[in-house]
Design an enzyme around this catalytic site. Sequence first.
Site, short mmCIF file in Angstrom:
data_model
loop_
_atom_site.label_atom_id
_atom_site.label_comp_id
_atom_site.label_asym_id
_atom_site.label_seq_id
_atom_site.Cartn_x
_atom_site.Cartn_y
_atom_site.Cartn_z
CD GLU A 1 -1.98 2.19 1.61
OE1 GLU A 1 -1.41 3.12 0.85
OE2 GLU A 1 -2.28 2.33 2.89
CD GLU B 1 2.51 9.85 -1.08
OE1 GLU B 1 3.83 9.48 -0.89
OE2 GLU B 1 1.51 9.50 -0.38
P1 NDP Z 1 9.38 4.72 4.15
O1 NDP Z 1 8.70 3.84 2.87
O2 NDP Z 1 10.79 4.61 3.99
O3 NDP Z 1 8.86 3.98 5.53
C1 NDP Z 1 7.90 3.07 5.66
C2 NDP Z 1 8.14 1.81 6.53
O4 NDP Z 1 9.46 1.23 5.97
C3 NDP Z 1 8.97 2.41 7.71
O5 NDP Z 1 8.72 1.48 8.85
C4 NDP Z 1 10.59 2.23 7.42
O6 NDP Z 1 11.42 2.18 8.46
C5 NDP Z 1 10.63 1.08 6.48
N1 NDP Z 1 11.57 0.93 5.84
C6 NDP Z 1 12.46 2.01 5.08
N2 NDP Z 1 13.31 1.39 4.26
C7 NDP Z 1 12.83 0.15 4.07
C8 NDP Z 1 13.55 -0.95 3.29
N3 NDP Z 1 14.56 -0.80 2.32
N4 NDP Z 1 13.14 -2.02 3.34
C9 NDP Z 1 12.00 -2.35 4.52
N5 NDP Z 1 11.45 -1.50 5.03
C10 NDP Z 1 11.98 -0.28 4.97
O7 NDP Z 1 8.78 6.15 4.16
P2 NDP Z 1 9.42 7.16 4.94
O8 NDP Z 1 9.11 7.08 6.21
O9 NDP Z 1 10.84 7.33 4.55
O10 NDP Z 1 8.92 8.71 4.20
C11 NDP Z 1 9.12 9.01 2.80
C12 NDP Z 1 8.02 9.25 2.03
O11 NDP Z 1 7.20 8.41 1.78
C13 NDP Z 1 7.32 10.48 2.55
O12 NDP Z 1 7.46 11.62 2.24
C14 NDP Z 1 5.98 10.04 1.92
O13 NDP Z 1 5.81 10.99 0.71
C15 NDP Z 1 5.93 8.64 1.61
N6 NDP Z 1 5.17 7.79 2.54
C16 NDP Z 1 3.98 7.47 2.24
C17 NDP Z 1 3.14 6.72 3.11
C18 NDP Z 1 1.79 6.13 2.77
O14 NDP Z 1 1.07 5.58 3.31
N7 NDP Z 1 1.53 6.24 1.27
C19 NDP Z 1 3.77 6.32 4.47
C20 NDP Z 1 4.70 7.06 4.92
C21 NDP Z 1 5.49 7.85 3.97
P3 NDP Z 1 11.91 3.54 9.12
O15 NDP Z 1 10.71 4.28 9.51
O16 NDP Z 1 12.81 3.21 10.17
O17 NDP Z 1 12.47 4.18 7.94
#
Ligand code: NDP
Length: 481
Positions: free
Chosen positions: A255, A386
């Site tokens: 998602e 986004e």
């Molecule tokens: P991420 O996609 O990096 O994070 C989501 C989750 O994945 C977190 O638990 C993160 O850990 C983890 N994660 C990060 N890198 C990896 C990897 N290589 N393999 C597996 N898991 C991983 O989102 P961000 O928090 O960095 O946000 C960045 C951008 O993403 C935001 O600015 C926004 O635009 C978008 N975003 C979109 C979301 C949605 O629901 N559509 C939700 C969140 C973000 P950790 O937090 O420890 O880095």
Amino acid sequence: MRFEYSPAPESRSVVRLRDSYGLFIGGSFVAGSSAFKTISPATEEVLAEVTHAGPEDVDRAVAAARQAYERVWSAMPGRERGKYLFRIARIIQERARELAVLESMDNGKPIRESRDVDVPLAAAHFFYHAGWADKLGYAGFGPSPRPLGVVGQVIPWNFPLLMLAWKVAPALACGNTVVLKPAETTPLTALLFAEICQQADLPPGVVNIVTGDGATGQAVVAHPGVDKVAFTGSTAVGKEIARACAVSGKRVTLELGGKAANVVFDDAPADQAVEGIVNGIFFNQGHVCCAGSRLLVQESVADEVLAALRRRMGTLRLGDPLDKNTDVGAINSRAQLDKISELAGSGEAEGAARWSAPCPLPDRGFWFPPTVFTEVSQAHRIAREEIFGPVLSVLTFRTPAEAVEKANNTPYGLSAGVWTEKGSLILWMASRLRAGVVWANTFNRFDPSSPFGGYKESGFGREGGRHGLEAYLDVVGGGDV
Ligand code: NDP
């Protein structure tokens, strides 16, 4: 007219923070390799120290989940599993205030939203799936569909407890066990949920929670003992995970991001539409994957709608997330604030007109005022990328066909909104918008019985409803059909 409100802060005394938290593995909190701090984004104060799970910790968590799967959970009759889910739902309700305050402290979202949206919906997901646990044979996937095994789940920081509920409740109802990694900046409600699992006497190892950063998430996703991966987060990381799972053959649901169009026709009731626009983009500071971040307004009413929108934005109260009158809370992290500021800067540099609500920003913490961009073209970054913040980009259209074309002109396809008095136009639009959810004369409505998910770069698979069960059942194998 602007009303002045006296401060009405919710008390923090209901939350008993520990100085440090271990990993939740095999039903207990255990030590891990190293630690990091989680802070309040509204004040930058350190709330607690949290353990960083390394690969060996993830290994332990997967082993605990495997053991619980094989020895207890997959063999337990659905009606017994359902009782545990029901008990968890009741405890979430009983501890709702504690969960809501903690969520607002760690995430920065207004208490009004954590109290009235996040926590009640999290409980509703457990209640709903408690009901499914003994009825899976009637879900349309064969008479006794089997679970998949150990599920690795990685969730983001925008709805920490709610995303946990979306992931854990269906997985458990279907007979799987779980290793979940919450986001680095918002681990605390997941750790409180671990205490709730203990309180509910959930068999050890059925739910395991490993805190950490992206590397921990990567270790969960890549672990050979994980049978299925469920991820919510950015499209960039989602693509990485899709690639990793493609070579390993693991089942995966993603998602991801969105750039939803909120389409306002000239016959829509203007005041109601303005409330929907505000809710669509400023709810949860715009940290919402399905946020209505592109307003498409019919040209004949654009001036009127924008004037009303600016008036309404002028009444939004930004500040202390724990104040019950707050509408807009803190941005979740400095990194996210930098990203929003950079994208907003690009909007100005590319020629769009920026207007921000005149609300004072607190001195400490991470804040961004509700902002609207007009004179936006489809080529601008703020119309394509986004932003994940309280920033709205406005485009206009003349005909329904033009609205559909502009709305669909995005690599994403998660949600959309349509505002009009005409039912026929709603149906016409809904059948043409490439979005997993289309809201009509409302926005950001969620229900556990209603499937949610995207097209294109917004990911694949559905969460919620009967459709959401499919992701956690061995449907490809056909169950016992
Ligand atoms: P991420 O996609 O990096 O994070 C989501 C989750 O994945 C977190 O638990 C993160 O850990 C983890 N994660 C990060 N890198 C990896 C990897 N290589 N393999 C597996 N898991 C991983 O989102 P961000 O928090 O960095 O946000 C960045 C951008 O993403 C935001 O600015 C926004 O635009 C978008 N975003 C979109 C979301 C949605 O629901 N559509 C939700 C969140 C973000 P950790 O937090 O420890 O880095």
